[in-house]
Write a protein that holds these residues in place. Structure first.
Motif, PDB file in Angstrom:
ATOM      1  N   GLY A  42       1.126  -1.045   0.124  1.00  0.00           N
ATOM      2  CA  GLY A  42      -0.166   0.113  -0.032  1.00  0.00           C
ATOM      3  C   GLY A  42       0.736   1.210   0.437  1.00  0.00           C
ATOM      4  O   GLY A  42       0.278   1.872  -0.480  1.00  0.00           O
ATOM      5  N   ASP A  43       1.897   1.374   0.533  1.00  0.00           N
ATOM      6  CA  ASP A  43       3.157   2.327   1.084  1.00  0.00           C
ATOM      7  C   ASP A  43       3.580   2.623  -0.360  1.00  0.00           C
ATOM      8  O   ASP A  43       3.249   3.532  -0.788  1.00  0.00           O
ATOM      9  N   ILE A  44       4.066   1.701  -1.279  1.00  0.00           N
ATOM     10  CA  ILE A  44       4.765   1.633  -2.496  1.00  0.00           C
ATOM     11  C   ILE A  44       3.250   2.146  -3.131  1.00  0.00           C
ATOM     12  O   ILE A  44       3.930   2.816  -4.069  1.00  0.00           O
ATOM     13  N   TYR A  83      -1.672  -0.152 -11.842  1.00  0.00           N
ATOM     14  CA  TYR A  83      -2.379  -2.112 -12.309  1.00  0.00           C
ATOM     15  C   TYR A  83      -1.314  -2.295 -12.947  1.00  0.00           C
ATOM     16  O   TYR A  83      -0.624  -3.698 -12.554  1.00  0.00           O
ATOM     17  N   GLY A  84      -0.493  -1.552 -13.415  1.00  0.00           N
ATOM     18  CA  GLY A  84       0.490  -2.397 -14.399  1.00  0.00           C
ATOM     19  C   GLY A  84       1.784  -3.231 -13.645  1.00  0.00           C
ATOM     20  O   GLY A  84       2.019  -4.055 -13.530  1.00  0.00           O
ATOM     21  N   TYR A  85       1.881  -2.278 -12.354  1.00  0.00           N
ATOM     22  CA  TYR A  85       2.646  -2.936 -11.587  1.00  0.00           C
ATOM     23  C   TYR A  85       2.589  -3.718 -10.797  1.00  0.00           C
ATOM     24  O   TYR A  85       3.127  -4.851 -10.638  1.00  0.00           O
ATOM     25  N   GLN A 105      -7.736   1.926  -5.372  1.00  0.00           N
ATOM     26  CA  GLN A 105      -8.156   3.246  -4.790  1.00  0.00           C
ATOM     27  C   GLN A 105      -6.297   3.515  -3.894  1.00  0.00           C
ATOM     28  O   GLN A 105      -6.774   4.681  -3.180  1.00  0.00           O
ATOM     29  N   GLU A 106      -5.573   2.734  -3.529  1.00  0.00           N
ATOM     30  CA  GLU A 106      -4.503   3.074  -3.153  1.00  0.00           C
ATOM     31  C   GLU A 106      -3.838   4.816  -2.867  1.00  0.00           C
ATOM     32  O   GLU A 106      -3.114   5.084  -4.116  1.00  0.00           O
TER      33      GLU A 106
END
Length: 128
Positions: A42-44, A83-85, A105-106
């Motif tokens: 989430g942080d990334i 999304y790709g990441y 949403q993050e």
């Protein structure tokens, strides 16, 4: 303990059970074999979105472009990159993290704010 022994101990402590050295923090960002917990991922994702918001807002403001289509383009591009990441680069199982909706949403609303702020500020400073 000599310096050479200290380095040897550190090297041994960094090795994984399979004999490989632990990846650097940057290399970890692109390693699909690394396991992530929910907060780390989430942080990334959050900080990637903030970076994209700042860069896109600055570029949009300096070109200059105006209009809602550029806002929508930012949302599509930002969401596509996120999304790709996580799906293609990290290959995480999105269900372990709450599904696509949670991951996509993050950091979204904070990045929108940063995008609009940087876009407006750069546009105003550069073109008035």
């Amino acid at each position: 303990m000599s310096t050479k022994e200290g380095k040897s101990v550190k090297l041994t402590q960094q090795q994984h059970q399979n004999g490989h050295l632990s990846p650097s923090k940057f290399a970890k960002l692109f390693d699909p074999e690394v396991s992530w917990d929910k907060d780390e991922l989430g942080d990334i994702l959050h900080w990637i979105r903030q970076f994209l918001g700042l860069v896109c807002g600055s570029v949009w403001g300096s070109i200059p472009v105006v209009g809602g289509i550029w806002f929508i383009l930012f949302l599509v591009m930002s969401t596509g990159i996120i999304y790709g990441y996580y799906a293609l680069v990290l290959k995480v199982d999105e269900e372990e993290f709450g599904g696509h909706g949670v991951l996509l949403q993050e950091g979204l609303f904070a990045s929108i704010t940063l995008f609009l702020l940087s876009w407006t500020l750069v546009y105003s400073l550069a073109h008035f």
